[in-house]
Design a protein around this motif. Sequence first.
Motif, PDB file in Angstrom:
ATOM      1  N   GLU A  15       4.999  -0.687  13.634  1.00 60.36           N
ATOM      2  CA  GLU A  15       4.614  -2.005  13.122  1.00 60.36           C
ATOM      3  C   GLU A  15       3.395  -1.910  12.206  1.00 60.36           C
ATOM      4  O   GLU A  15       3.329  -2.589  11.182  1.00 60.36           O
ATOM      5  N   VAL A  16       2.440  -1.053  12.567  1.00 55.68           N
ATOM      6  CA  VAL A  16       1.250  -0.866  11.728  1.00 55.68           C
ATOM      7  C   VAL A  16       1.651  -0.222  10.412  1.00 55.68           C
ATOM      8  O   VAL A  16       1.139  -0.582   9.350  1.00 55.68           O
ATOM      9  N   ARG A  17       2.580   0.737  10.452  1.00 53.54           N
ATOM     10  CA  ARG A  17       3.095   1.353   9.219  1.00 53.54           C
ATOM     11  C   ARG A  17       3.723   0.309   8.297  1.00 53.54           C
ATOM     12  O   ARG A  17       3.502   0.315   7.093  1.00 53.54           O
ATOM     13  N   ALA A  18       4.523  -0.587   8.876  1.00 53.57           N
ATOM     14  CA  ALA A  18       5.141  -1.654   8.080  1.00 53.57           C
ATOM     15  C   ALA A  18       4.073  -2.584   7.505  1.00 53.57           C
ATOM     16  O   ALA A  18       4.162  -3.001   6.353  1.00 53.57           O
ATOM     17  N   PHE A  19       3.057  -2.890   8.305  1.00 52.74           N
ATOM     18  CA  PHE A  19       1.963  -3.732   7.828  1.00 52.74           C
ATOM     19  C   PHE A  19       1.214  -3.056   6.681  1.00 52.74           C
ATOM     20  O   PHE A  19       0.886  -3.696   5.675  1.00 52.74           O
ATOM     21  N   ILE A  20       0.948  -1.771   6.814  1.00 53.42           N
ATOM     22  CA  ILE A  20       0.250  -1.027   5.759  1.00 53.42           C
ATOM     23  C   ILE A  20       1.086  -0.991   4.492  1.00 53.42           C
ATOM     24  O   ILE A  20       0.559  -1.152   3.385  1.00 53.42           O
ATOM     25  N   ALA A  21       2.398  -0.801   4.632  1.00 53.06           N
ATOM     26  CA  ALA A  21       3.277  -0.787   3.456  1.00 53.06           C
ATOM     27  C   ALA A  21       3.217  -2.131   2.734  1.00 53.06           C
ATOM     28  O   ALA A  21       3.144  -2.184   1.498  1.00 53.06           O
ATOM     29  N   LYS A  22       3.240  -3.211   3.510  1.00 55.09           N
ATOM     30  CA  LYS A  22       3.158  -4.546   2.919  1.00 55.09           C
ATOM     31  C   LYS A  22       1.804  -4.751   2.239  1.00 55.09           C
ATOM     32  O   LYS A  22       1.720  -5.280   1.135  1.00 55.09           O
ATOM     33  N   GLU A  23       0.748  -4.301   2.890  1.00 53.51           N
ATOM     34  CA  GLU A  23      -0.608  -4.434   2.340  1.00 53.51           C
ATOM     35  C   GLU A  23      -0.750  -3.650   1.027  1.00 53.51           C
ATOM     36  O   GLU A  23      -1.323  -4.142   0.060  1.00 53.51           O
ATOM     37  N   LEU A  24      -0.212  -2.444   0.993  1.00 49.47           N
ATOM     38  CA  LEU A  24      -0.291  -1.627  -0.220  1.00 49.47           C
ATOM     39  C   LEU A  24       0.491  -2.257  -1.367  1.00 49.47           C
ATOM     40  O   LEU A  24       0.057  -2.225  -2.522  1.00 49.47           O
ATOM     41  N   ALA A  25       1.642  -2.842  -1.052  1.00 48.90           N
ATOM     42  CA  ALA A  25       2.463  -3.466  -2.087  1.00 48.90           C
ATOM     43  C   ALA A  25       1.817  -4.737  -2.624  1.00 48.90           C
ATOM     44  O   ALA A  25       1.827  -4.989  -3.827  1.00 48.90           O
ATOM     45  N   GLU A  26       1.240  -5.534  -1.738  1.00 53.22           N
ATOM     46  CA  GLU A  26       0.634  -6.792  -2.164  1.00 53.22           C
ATOM     47  C   GLU A  26      -0.619  -6.581  -3.010  1.00 53.22           C
ATOM     48  O   GLU A  26      -0.840  -7.289  -3.983  1.00 53.22           O
ATOM     49  N   LYS A  27      -1.427  -5.605  -2.642  1.00 54.98           N
ATOM     50  CA  LYS A  27      -2.696  -5.401  -3.343  1.00 54.98           C
ATOM     51  C   LYS A  27      -2.600  -4.344  -4.443  1.00 54.98           C
ATOM     52  O   LYS A  27      -3.586  -4.078  -5.115  1.00 54.98           O
ATOM     53  N   ARG A  28      -1.438  -3.748  -4.580  1.00 56.94           N
ATOM     54  CA  ARG A  28      -1.178  -2.758  -5.636  1.00 56.94           C
ATOM     55  C   ARG A  28      -2.207  -1.635  -5.652  1.00 56.94           C
ATOM     56  O   ARG A  28      -2.783  -1.303  -6.683  1.00 56.94           O
ATOM     57  N   PHE A  29      -2.415  -1.050  -4.497  1.00 64.44           N
ATOM     58  CA  PHE A  29      -3.320   0.085  -4.404  1.00 64.44           C
ATOM     59  C   PHE A  29      -2.678   1.324  -5.006  1.00 64.44           C
ATOM     60  O   PHE A  29      -1.462   1.409  -5.142  1.00 64.44           O
ATOM     61  N   SER A  30      -3.506   2.303  -5.311  1.00 61.72           N
ATOM     62  CA  SER A  30      -2.978   3.558  -5.848  1.00 61.72           C
ATOM     63  C   SER A  30      -2.482   4.483  -4.737  1.00 61.72           C
ATOM     64  O   SER A  30      -1.809   5.468  -5.015  1.00 61.72           O
ATOM     65  N   LEU A  31      -2.812   4.173  -3.483  1.00 58.61           N
ATOM     66  CA  LEU A  31      -2.339   4.987  -2.363  1.00 58.61           C
ATOM     67  C   LEU A  31      -0.838   4.822  -2.199  1.00 58.61           C
ATOM     68  O   LEU A  31      -0.285   3.754  -2.437  1.00 58.61           O
ATOM     69  N   SER A  32      -0.208   5.888  -1.756  1.00 56.18           N
ATOM     70  CA  SER A  32       1.228   5.858  -1.512  1.00 56.18           C
ATOM     71  C   SER A  32       1.479   5.703  -0.015  1.00 56.18           C
ATOM     72  O   SER A  32       0.808   6.339   0.805  1.00 56.18           O
ATOM     73  N   GLU A  33       2.447   4.891   0.321  1.00 60.10           N
ATOM     74  CA  GLU A  33       2.772   4.634   1.730  1.00 60.10           C
ATOM     75  C   GLU A  33       3.180   5.908   2.457  1.00 60.10           C
ATOM     76  O   GLU A  33       2.810   6.142   3.606  1.00 60.10           O
ATOM     77  N   ARG A  34       3.944   6.761   1.803  1.00 62.38           N
ATOM     78  CA  ARG A  34       4.471   7.954   2.475  1.00 62.38           C
ATOM     79  C   ARG A  34       3.424   9.033   2.691  1.00 62.38           C
ATOM     80  O   ARG A  34       3.624   9.926   3.496  1.00 62.38           O
ATOM     81  N   GLU A  35       2.283   8.974   1.991  1.00 64.24           N
ATOM     82  CA  GLU A  35       1.274  10.001   2.189  1.00 64.24           C
ATOM     83  C   GLU A  35       0.229   9.620   3.239  1.00 64.24           C
ATOM     84  O   GLU A  35      -0.605  10.429   3.596  1.00 64.24           O
ATOM     85  N   ILE A  36       0.298   8.398   3.768  1.00 62.09           N
ATOM     86  CA  ILE A  36      -0.645   7.961   4.796  1.00 62.09           C
ATOM     87  C   ILE A  36      -0.063   8.274   6.171  1.00 62.09           C
ATOM     88  O   ILE A  36       1.047   7.871   6.490  1.00 62.09           O
ATOM     89  N   SER A  37      -0.825   8.992   6.983  1.00 58.39           N
ATOM     90  CA  SER A  37      -0.409   9.205   8.363  1.00 58.39           C
ATOM     91  C   SER A  37      -1.232   8.279   9.263  1.00 58.39           C
ATOM     92  O   SER A  37      -2.435   8.121   9.076  1.00 58.39           O
TER      93      SER A  37
END
Length: 138
Positions: free
Chosen positions: A59-81
């Motif tokens: 659930e936290v992974r899904a939340f982080i993915a949503k957060e990254l997409a909404e704020k358009r960060f340069s971080l990639s979802e798949r590289e965050i552990s």
Amino acid sequence: MGQLVAVILNVMLLLMVSLGLLQVHTVVQAENELMEVSAAATKYISNRGGTNESLLQEEVRAFIAKELAEKRFSLSEREISVSVTRTHSADPVLWSHADEFSLVLTIPYPGFTSWILAPAETLQVTRQGTINVMDYDL
């Protein structure tokens, strides 16, 4: 001939300085984005709780993915552990208020170029939090 060598050395120096500044900027930007995402994830966990650590991590992974997409960060979802563990709990099954947890987010050390050696292999942020929901809220 001496002027040619001096010009080549000056150009090399200018390139190295600018690449170094870009490297530092890339690392600082990634670290700031990781800090912001970890703060939001900690707040999410504090207000949510959970019944299972592996389910909560998903659930936290899904939340982080949503957060990254909404704020358009340069971080990639798949590289965050993501790692969420309870450090203090009253009940081994249910997450209830006053349970404490630790959230660890790790990314590979960002680099602008491979010419400049990276001082570390990963960037990591660790946050501590407390669950703010009661047993009956779950």
